[in-house]
Every structure is written in structure tokens, then in C-alpha cells.
Write a protein that holds these residues in place. Structure first.
Motif, PDB file in Angstrom:
ATOM      1  N   PRO A   1     -31.884  23.417 -30.947  1.00 38.57           N
ATOM      2  CA  PRO A   1     -32.243  23.194 -32.610  1.00 38.57           C
ATOM      3  C   PRO A   1     -31.941  22.873 -33.508  1.00 38.57           C
ATOM      4  CG  PRO A   1     -30.254  25.629 -32.254  1.00 38.57           C
ATOM      5  CD  PRO A   1     -30.863  24.798 -30.844  1.00 38.57           C
ATOM      6  N   ARG A   2     -30.346  22.019 -32.659  1.00 40.33           N
ATOM      7  CA  ARG A   2     -30.144  21.278 -33.314  1.00 40.33           C
ATOM      8  C   ARG A   2     -31.081  19.932 -34.052  1.00 40.33           C
ATOM      9  NH1 ARG A   2     -24.319  19.938 -30.951  1.00 40.33           N
ATOM     10  NH2 ARG A   2     -25.932  20.180 -29.026  1.00 40.33           N
ATOM     11  N   LEU A   3     -31.818  19.840 -32.879  1.00 41.85           N
ATOM     12  CA  LEU A   3     -32.331  18.573 -32.726  1.00 41.85           C
ATOM     13  C   LEU A   3     -34.005  18.987 -32.969  1.00 41.85           C
ATOM     14  CD1 LEU A   3     -33.702  15.574 -31.737  1.00 41.85           C
ATOM     15  CD2 LEU A   3     -34.270  16.993 -29.321  1.00 41.85           C
ATOM     16  N   ASP A   4     -34.646  19.948 -33.242  1.00 41.06           N
ATOM     17  CA  ASP A   4     -35.825  20.566 -33.992  1.00 41.06           C
ATOM     18  C   ASP A   4     -35.520  20.039 -35.488  1.00 41.06           C
ATOM     19  OD1 ASP A   4     -37.282  19.685 -31.920  1.00 41.06           O
ATOM     20  OD2 ASP A   4     -37.065  22.615 -31.214  1.00 41.06           O
ATOM     21  N   PHE A   5     -34.149  20.770 -35.932  1.00 37.12           N
ATOM     22  CA  PHE A   5     -33.701  20.666 -37.277  1.00 37.12           C
ATOM     23  C   PHE A   5     -33.668  19.707 -37.957  1.00 37.12           C
ATOM     24  CE2 PHE A   5     -30.661  21.108 -40.327  1.00 37.12           C
ATOM     25  CZ  PHE A   5     -30.762  21.885 -41.526  1.00 37.12           C
ATOM     26  N   PHE A   6     -33.484  18.433 -37.131  1.00 36.12           N
ATOM     27  CA  PHE A   6     -33.167  17.010 -37.696  1.00 36.12           C
ATOM     28  C   PHE A   6     -34.425  16.593 -37.837  1.00 36.12           C
ATOM     29  CE2 PHE A   6     -28.253  18.090 -37.308  1.00 36.12           C
ATOM     30  CZ  PHE A   6     -28.127  18.261 -38.683  1.00 36.12           C
ATOM     31  N   ARG A   7     -35.263  17.025 -36.836  1.00 34.33           N
ATOM     32  CA  ARG A   7     -36.460  16.056 -36.472  1.00 34.33           C
ATOM     33  C   ARG A   7     -37.453  16.830 -37.575  1.00 34.33           C
ATOM     34  NH1 ARG A   7     -39.457  14.721 -31.428  1.00 34.33           N
ATOM     35  NH2 ARG A   7     -39.520  17.839 -31.269  1.00 34.33           N
TER      36      ARG A   7
ATOM     37  N   ALA B   1     -35.911   7.226 -41.086  1.00 38.06           N
ATOM     38  CA  ALA B   1     -36.192   6.258 -40.237  1.00 38.06           C
ATOM     39  C   ALA B   1     -35.225   6.198 -38.900  1.00 38.06           C
ATOM     40  CB  ALA B   1     -36.694   4.843 -41.033  1.00 38.06           C
ATOM     41  N   ASP B   2     -34.056   6.002 -39.376  1.00 35.43           N
ATOM     42  CA  ASP B   2     -33.298   6.528 -38.554  1.00 35.43           C
ATOM     43  C   ASP B   2     -32.753   7.642 -37.824  1.00 35.43           C
ATOM     44  OD1 ASP B   2     -31.156   3.238 -39.544  1.00 35.43           O
ATOM     45  OD2 ASP B   2     -32.460   4.495 -40.522  1.00 35.43           O
ATOM     46  N   MET B   3     -33.335   8.912 -39.046  1.00 32.80           N
ATOM     47  CA  MET B   3     -33.031   9.468 -37.707  1.00 32.80           C
ATOM     48  C   MET B   3     -34.387  10.180 -37.196  1.00 32.80           C
ATOM     49  SD  MET B   3     -33.040  13.717 -40.364  1.00 32.80           S
ATOM     50  CE  MET B   3     -31.919  12.781 -41.066  1.00 32.80           C
ATOM     51  N   PHE B   4     -35.643   9.528 -37.725  1.00 32.11           N
ATOM     52  CA  PHE B   4     -36.514  10.052 -36.754  1.00 32.11           C
ATOM     53  C   PHE B   4     -36.096   8.885 -35.577  1.00 32.11           C
ATOM     54  CE2 PHE B   4     -40.381   8.135 -35.581  1.00 32.11           C
ATOM     55  CZ  PHE B   4     -41.386   9.117 -35.595  1.00 32.11           C
ATOM     56  N   VAL B   5     -35.502   8.189 -35.285  1.00 36.27           N
ATOM     57  CA  VAL B   5     -35.939   6.865 -34.530  1.00 36.27           C
ATOM     58  C   VAL B   5     -34.854   7.941 -33.425  1.00 36.27           C
ATOM     59  CG1 VAL B   5     -35.394   4.712 -32.856  1.00 36.27           C
ATOM     60  CG2 VAL B   5     -36.666   4.700 -35.390  1.00 36.27           C
ATOM     61  N   PHE B   6     -33.602   7.710 -33.522  1.00 31.85           N
ATOM     62  CA  PHE B   6     -32.447   8.829 -32.821  1.00 31.85           C
ATOM     63  C   PHE B   6     -33.205   9.922 -32.317  1.00 31.85           C
ATOM     64  CE2 PHE B   6     -29.459  11.337 -32.187  1.00 31.85           C
ATOM     65  CZ  PHE B   6     -27.862  10.675 -32.122  1.00 31.85           C
TER      66      PHE B   6
ATOM     67  N   THR C   1     -22.768   9.055 -40.159  1.00 33.54           N
ATOM     68  CA  THR C   1     -23.701  10.526 -41.084  1.00 33.54           C
ATOM     69  C   THR C   1     -23.685  11.238 -39.789  1.00 33.54           C
ATOM     70  OG1 THR C   1     -24.388   9.235 -42.592  1.00 33.54           O
ATOM     71  CG2 THR C   1     -24.808  10.864 -42.667  1.00 33.54           C
ATOM     72  N   ALA C   2     -24.684  11.489 -38.861  1.00 37.57           N
ATOM     73  CA  ALA C   2     -24.830  11.306 -37.916  1.00 37.57           C
ATOM     74  C   ALA C   2     -23.641  12.227 -37.282  1.00 37.57           C
ATOM     75  CB  ALA C   2     -25.543  10.922 -36.580  1.00 37.57           C
ATOM     76  N   TYR C   3     -22.769  11.769 -36.969  1.00 38.40           N
ATOM     77  CA  TYR C   3     -21.347  12.307 -36.964  1.00 38.40           C
ATOM     78  C   TYR C   3     -21.123  13.689 -37.202  1.00 38.40           C
ATOM     79  CZ  TYR C   3     -16.815  13.591 -35.166  1.00 38.40           C
ATOM     80  OH  TYR C   3     -15.223  14.029 -34.716  1.00 38.40           O
ATOM     81  N   LEU C   4     -21.021  13.769 -38.512  1.00 38.07           N
ATOM     82  CA  LEU C   4     -21.093  14.500 -39.746  1.00 38.07           C
ATOM     83  C   LEU C   4     -21.562  16.173 -39.827  1.00 38.07           C
ATOM     84  CD1 LEU C   4     -19.476  12.134 -43.279  1.00 38.07           C
ATOM     85  CD2 LEU C   4     -18.585  13.233 -41.043  1.00 38.07           C
TER      86      LEU C   4
END
Length: 409
Positions: A16-22, A53-58, A294-297
Motif C-alpha cells: 500500500p505504501r507504493l501505491d499511496f506515494f505514487r 518528480a523524484d518521488m515519481f522516478v523512485f 524525505t523518503a526515510y522520514l
């Protein structure tokens, strides 16, 4: 030689984390793409070095590892490569269709509103209309990549590197990582870059040789080449400190940020002094570290396995995040129309609120439609026909629920 991550594994439930952040990334990108949108002053990019954009690519790297990495592991390198080629074919034509659709919409807006604005000023695509033979050929060969349409071409090039990364990882995941870092260093040195406009020599805004580092970082986490980070207080404090430093330096100057920090000349000068360290085109090192912090937090905030992602809003974002490509394409198209709507009705707080909420609603509707299309009725198991299993000519006894329901009146 193979690694443990190459052993076929049983299908697992969606994270669920992957879909949520995407989904969150798609919503932010829409806000950022609406021309002169007042809400753009308050997106995360205004308070840090990295952005959606960083979130999208990661997240794309993680999703690719889950979707395509399993094909490589279960069916071999050759079939995995063909699967990547199939995806490249799909995304390539999505890119071309998106360009034609948005350009057509911009031409229509200019005609309807009797202006010469949307093609020439907003999208800066007038050269395409002036010299279509040159620019359309360059568009199809990716030698012309307009700034508004630059994420998908970058994704195409990075995704095309996946078979090479998988081949290197069969020798050692560390070797795949070393090659990724070497490409990133080549981009930092200005050795590796692509031309986004063959007529002017303008380079790609998203240098794929740099951004592949972020993609394959997510890929490596999802494949197990990199272990999940520990939940450590000291690491959290270090990440929080880096994010906090980025808050007052995120805005470049008063012309690009009106949220407050960008209006301070000293902070704007400090931002400019960071230069290549936070550059977007070549994914500067401080920008890369800021995103990881940011991703770690965020990783800590959502809890183990995303257990804190409960409620209506997370559910909506996950629904959007499950259909990233279709939703991104929808946002790319409607952003120009929403910007034109703001031009007509004005950019008051109320109109901005209504237009932005309407845009997010359209993204959700697009996700729901694509979800329905991907699971059509003919793919569902058939409902058994009870009449077919009854003896021929048999009738239910009088007074039964069936006869009562069928009785008139």
C-alpha cells in the motif's frame, strides 16, 4: 551466477505504501503542471531540494522491479527483455499521443479564446507549427523533447537500461550499482547527456544518465539488492536535519516562489550558490540525498507495512497510484485546460480551490475507469445457471419463493 533475489517467488500482495506515494506524486504533479496555478506556491518543491518528480522516478523504479523483475527471475533474461521492450513500445506511443493531444488542445484554446498564447507562450511549441516536417520527425526519433513532455522520454531511456542492470546483477548486485553510479558521475561531469532539440542543441531537462540513479535505487530496494533501512533514531534525526535545512532554501527567488522564503534575497542567493549540488537536470548530489532523507522520514511515518495508511484519503490516493501511467497522461492533458479555465474565471482563492479539486477528481475518475477496463466482466468467472442444472421440465412447487416472485400482482 545468480543471486537470492533472482529465485522465483510466490506472488505477493500489493504494497500500500507504493501505491499511496505514487498517487500522491500524481496529484502534486498535476498541481505543478497547471499554468500559473496559485497552489503551486505550496507544493513540496517550494520547501526542499527534491520534488514530486523524484518521488515519481523512485517509485517507478520500485514498481518496475516488482512488475518486471519477477519476469526476469521466473522466465529468464531474454523473456524479461522482451517484456521491457513491450513496455517501451507502450510508453513511447503514449508519449507521442500525449504530445499530439495537448498540442491540439492548445491550438483549440487559442482559437476559442481568440488569443495567440497557449501554443506560443505556455507550451512554446510554435516552432512545431512553423516547421512541422523537421520537428515531427525529430519528435518521433526523440531528438525533440519539449520541456512539458520530458518525464516520459527520460523514463523510456532509464527503463531501457533495466535488462543491462539485471544482467550485471546476475554477476553481482554491487556491480550493477557501481555502473549506475558511474553513469551518474558521467552526467555530473557533463560527459553524458542527450539533445532535446536538434535545431538548437538544448539538452534534455531530465538527463536520463543522471536520473537512472534514483530509479535504480528504488529498483534495488524492491529487488532486495539493498536492505530496508533500520528504524533508527539517529538516522531519523540526521534525515530530519537535512530536510529542515532544505525548507528555507527550496525556493529560488521571489519570481519562482511566493510562499515567503523565496522573497528573502539572502536565501535566494544561498539557493543559487548551491548550484550543481541541487540541480534538477543532472540530479545533484544534495538533491539526491534530500530525497532519500524525505523518503526515510515518510517510511517511518507510515509505519511498518504502511499500517497507518488507513482512511478515505489514503484509499483514494492508492486507487490513483495503481494506474500511474493513465493518470499521469490524464493530468498532462487536463492541466492545460484547467489553466485556461483559471485564465477565464480568474485566480481567486475560491476559483483556485474549485479548479484544483476538480482536477484531482478527474484523476480519480480516470483511475476508476482504467481499473474497470482492466477487469472487464468477461474476465470474471461465470455465474452458474441454476436452471441449467435442474432436470428438464422440472417446475418448482407451488407456493415456493420462486413461483411467488414470478406471480403477477
Amino acid at each position: 551466477m545468480s543471486t537470492a533475489s533472482d529465485v522465483p517467488a510466490a506472488p505477493r500482495a500489493r504494497d500500500p505504501r507504493l501505491d499511496f506515494f505514487r498517487g500522491m506524486g500524481m496529484c502534486i504533479i498535476l498541481i505543478a503542471h497547471i499554468p500559473w496555478n496559485p497552489w503551486t506556491n505550496w507544493i513540496p518543491a517550494r520547501f526542499g531540494f527534491s520534488d514530486a518528480a523524484d518521488m515519481f522516478v523512485f517509485c517507478s523504479g520500485m514498481a518496475s522491479a516488482i512488475a518486471f523483475g519477477r519476469v526476469f527471475a521466473q522466465h529468464g533474461w531474454l523473456i524479461g527483455t522482451f517484456r521491457i521492450l513491450h513496455r517501451l513500445w507502450q510508453v513511447y506511443w503514449v508519449h507521442i499521443c500525449a504530445f499530439v493531444t495537448v498540442l491540439t488542445l492548445a491550438i483549440a484554446l487559442d482559437q476559442m479564446l481568440d488569443v495567440d498564447h497557449y501554443v506560443r507562450e505556455e507550451l512554446k511549441l510554435q516552432p512545431v507549427l512553423d516547421d512541422p516536417r523537421t520537428y515531427l520527425v525529430n519528435l518521433l526519433t526523440l531528438r525533440f523533447v519539449p520541456n512539458y513532455f520530458d518525464i516520459l522520454p527520460m523514463y523510456l531511456v532509464v527503463l531501457a537500461m533495466t535488462p543491462v542492470a539485471m544482467a550485471l546483477a546476475r554477476v553481482s548486485p554491487a556491480l550493477a550499482g557501481a555502473v549506475s553510479v558511474a553513469l551518474w558521475l558521467g552526467a555530473q561531469a557533463g560527459v553524458l547527456e542527450l539533445t532535446a532539440d536538434a535545431t538548437t542543441g538544448r539538452p534534455w531537462f531530465f538527463n536520463p544518465f543522471a536520473w537512472q540513479l534514483l530509479f535504480f535505487t528504488g529498483f534495488a530496494f524492491a529487488r532486495g539488492w539493498l536492505p530496508a533501512p533500520p528504524r533508527d533514531r539517529r538516522l531519523a534525526l540526521a534525515a530530519g536535519g537535512l530536510v529542515a535545512i532544505g525548507i528555507p532554501l527550496g525556493c529560488q527567488n521571489e519570481f519562482q516562489c511566493y510562499a515567503g522564503f523565496g522573497a528573502a534575497p539572502a536565501l535566494g542567493e544561498a539557493h543559487e550558490a548551491l548550484g550543481a549540488l541541487i540541480a534538477k537536470t543532472n540530479l545533484g548530489p544534495l538533491r539526491y540525498l534530500h530525497f532519500l532523507a524525505t523518503a526515510y522520514l515518510a517510511f517511518l511515518a507510515v509505519g511498518e507495512g504502511g499500517r497507518r495508511l488507513a482512511g478515505r484519503v489514503p484509499d483514494v490516493l492508492r486507487m490513483i497510484g495503481k494506474q500511474t501511467l493513465a493518470v499521469f497522461l490524464t493530468g498532462l492533458v487536463i492541466a492545460q485546460g484547467l489553466g485556461a479555465l483559471l485564465d477565464v474565471v480568474g485566480r481567486s482563492p475560491l476559483s483556485a480551490l474549485l479548479v484544483n479539486l476538480a482536477g484531482q477528481a478527474i484523476l480519480l475518475i480516470a483511475a476508476l475507469i482504467v481499473t474497470a477496463v482492466k477487469s472487464p466482466p468477461w474476465r470474471k468467472p461465470p455465474v452458474p445457471d441454476r436452471r441449467a442444472s435442474s432436470p428438464a421440465g422440472a417446475r418448482p412447487p407451488r407456493g415456493s419463493p420462486t413461483t411467488q416472485a414470478a406471480a403477477p400482482g
